[in-house]
Design a protein around this motif. Structure first.
Motif, mmCIF file in Angstrom:
data_model
loop_
_atom_site.group_PDB
_atom_site.id
_atom_site.type_symbol
_atom_site.label_atom_id
_atom_site.label_comp_id
_atom_site.label_asym_id
_atom_site.label_seq_id
_atom_site.Cartn_x
_atom_site.Cartn_y
_atom_site.Cartn_z
ATOM 1 N N GLU A 282 14.307 26.231 34.229
ATOM 2 C CA GLU A 282 15.358 26.300 35.233
ATOM 3 C C GLU A 282 15.731 27.734 35.591
ATOM 4 O O GLU A 282 16.399 27.963 36.608
ATOM 5 N N PHE A 283 15.304 28.703 34.776
ATOM 6 C CA PHE A 283 15.570 30.105 35.118
ATOM 7 C C PHE A 283 14.834 30.508 36.397
ATOM 8 O O PHE A 283 15.103 31.560 36.971
ATOM 9 N N TRP A 284 13.876 29.689 36.849
ATOM 10 C CA TRP A 284 13.231 29.950 38.133
ATOM 11 C C TRP A 284 14.238 29.895 39.282
ATOM 12 O O TRP A 284 14.040 30.530 40.307
ATOM 13 N N LEU A 285 15.280 29.081 39.109
ATOM 14 C CA LEU A 285 16.220 28.831 40.189
ATOM 15 C C LEU A 285 17.311 29.879 40.204
ATOM 16 O O LEU A 285 17.693 30.426 39.173
ATOM 17 N N ASP A 286 17.811 30.152 41.373
ATOM 18 C CA ASP A 286 18.845 31.163 41.562
ATOM 19 C C ASP A 286 20.189 30.471 41.750
ATOM 20 O O ASP A 286 20.458 29.894 42.813
ATOM 21 N N GLY A 287 21.038 30.481 40.724
ATOM 22 C CA GLY A 287 22.346 29.872 40.815
ATOM 23 C C GLY A 287 22.267 28.363 40.987
ATOM 24 O O GLY A 287 21.636 27.657 40.187
ATOM 25 N N ASP A 288 22.875 27.852 42.045
ATOM 26 C CA ASP A 288 22.913 26.417 42.318
ATOM 27 C C ASP A 288 21.749 25.967 43.189
ATOM 28 O O ASP A 288 21.758 24.867 43.744
ATOM 29 N N GLU A 289 20.753 26.798 43.316
ATOM 30 C CA GLU A 289 19.601 26.470 44.151
ATOM 31 C C GLU A 289 18.946 25.171 43.684
ATOM 32 O O GLU A 289 18.786 24.922 42.494
ATOM 33 N N GLN A 290 18.572 24.325 44.640
ATOM 34 C CA GLN A 290 17.890 23.078 44.344
ATOM 35 C C GLN A 290 16.409 23.212 44.706
ATOM 36 O O GLN A 290 16.081 23.574 45.840
ATOM 37 N N PRO A 291 15.502 22.957 43.761
ATOM 38 C CA PRO A 291 14.078 23.121 44.062
ATOM 39 C C PRO A 291 13.594 22.067 45.045
ATOM 40 O O PRO A 291 14.127 20.955 45.107
#
Length: 336
Positions: free
Chosen positions: A184-193
């Motif tokens: 999940e560290f791939w995501l920036d903040g509340d970003e949804q993949p």
């Protein structure tokens, strides 16, 4: 995880700098079978291309030597599924780059990523174009620092005389890996993949083996497997001395974690062999399935004390110790 490959041969592709000049001088890079631009009349691969290809394919045995916590660099490259570590640049962060973070792997195995925020993520578990991982990573990092925010950075081919990580990073700054349970560290903040990133995240999380870094010793990582857990310990001692020391302990019945006889909560642990990775030796222990990373802390510290004593010995190995050493080396696997 991205599949790693060995250094390419000279036939793989012409070797050049990002500016399109040959590594062996100022001559432009051309096809391997084309006439060399220097005017010698020979093909490029037999003239100026030879030195460039040799420089690009020569394997650097310890690419992370000189970096703080070399053992953790090797572990993040070869053993740990999901981890990050903040990097400190020698000359400070460029304008618009709030942070640089090393990651074991990035979505779709991107070599690097410049977030919308300007932060740079550098992937460690990627194919490299040459035999010097440090130089290849430094090239990727340099290009990521100059990339437009919100874009991934493709693989490139570093100049054979280009900077290495040891030239770009502050070697006095701490290097402290943080192991994650997923990606999940791939995501920036509340970003949804979404799309390929979402599929890559789901696949990576499904394949990740639970892993934890021990805090009491350097370079030791516990991991959970279906039948038994393992401790994989990246050690920076010279390989021959380390194998001798491990053989002495094994022959004396003291190579398990904890005190000889199974004290310190390490009953059932067993030294089963070792890896060789980027010039370092990585002993591996089988652990009981109920033994957690916290349970490993005291036994690992006790073993480190016994190992230090064994490393200090200089007498020739006994027959039993030689047999123990032979068993260890026969079970050694090279990862790179």
């Amino acid at each position: 995880m991205a599949k790693k490959r060995r250094p390419q041969s000279a036939a793989a592709a012409p070797v050049g700098t990002s500016a399109g000049t040959a590594a062996a001088g100022s001559h432009p890079v051309v096809g391997a079978r084309q006439p060399c631009p220097c005017g010698s009349g020979r093909r490029y691969k037999a003239c100026h291309g030879r030195a460039a290809a040799q420089a690009a394919t020569e394997l650097v045995r310890r690419p992370f030597e000189g970096l703080p916590n070399e053992s953790d660099w090797v572990a993040m490259r070869e053993l740990v599924p999901a981890a990050t570590a903040r990097l400190t640049l020698k000359d400070g962060l460029p304008e618009g780059v709030p942070a640089v973070t090393l990651a074991t792997v990035l979505p779709m195995a991107w070599p690097a990523l410049r977030r919308d925020t300007g932060e740079v993520l550098l992937g460690l578990q990627n194919d490299t174009a040459s035999g010097d991982i440090s130089r290849d990573l430094a090239d990727t990092l340099s290009r990521a620092l100059a990339a437009e925010p919100g874009t991934p950075v493709d693989a490139g081919r570093a100049a054979p005389d280009g900077p290495r990580l040891q030239d770009l990073l502050d070697l006095n700054a701490p290097f402290e890996p943080e192991v994650h349970s997923g990606f999940e560290f791939w995501l920036d903040g509340d970003e949804q993949p979404a799309g390929e990133v979402a599929a890559s995240l789901e696949s990576a999380n499904a394949a990740a083996i639970p892993t934890a870094r021990l805090t009491g010793v350097e370079g030791a990582y516990w991991c959970e497997a279906p039948e038994k857990n393992h401790l994989r310990w990246v050690m920076t001692h010279p390989e021959e001395r380390l194998l001798d020391a491990l053989a002495r302990l094994h022959a004396a019945g003291a190579s398990a974690l904890g005190e000889p006889g199974g004290a310190s909560g390490a009953e059932g642990s067993r030294l089963v062999g070792s890896f060789r990775a980027h010039g370092l030796t990585v002993p591996v222990w089988d652990l009981p399935s109920e033994m957690t990373s916290e349970d490993c802390e005291k036994p690992a510290a006790a073993f480190a004390e016994r190992l230090a004593e064994a490393l200090s010995l200089t007498a020739p190995l006994t027959a039993d110790e030689r047999r123990a050493r032979s068993g260890l080396t026969n079970r050694q696997v090279t990862l790179n």
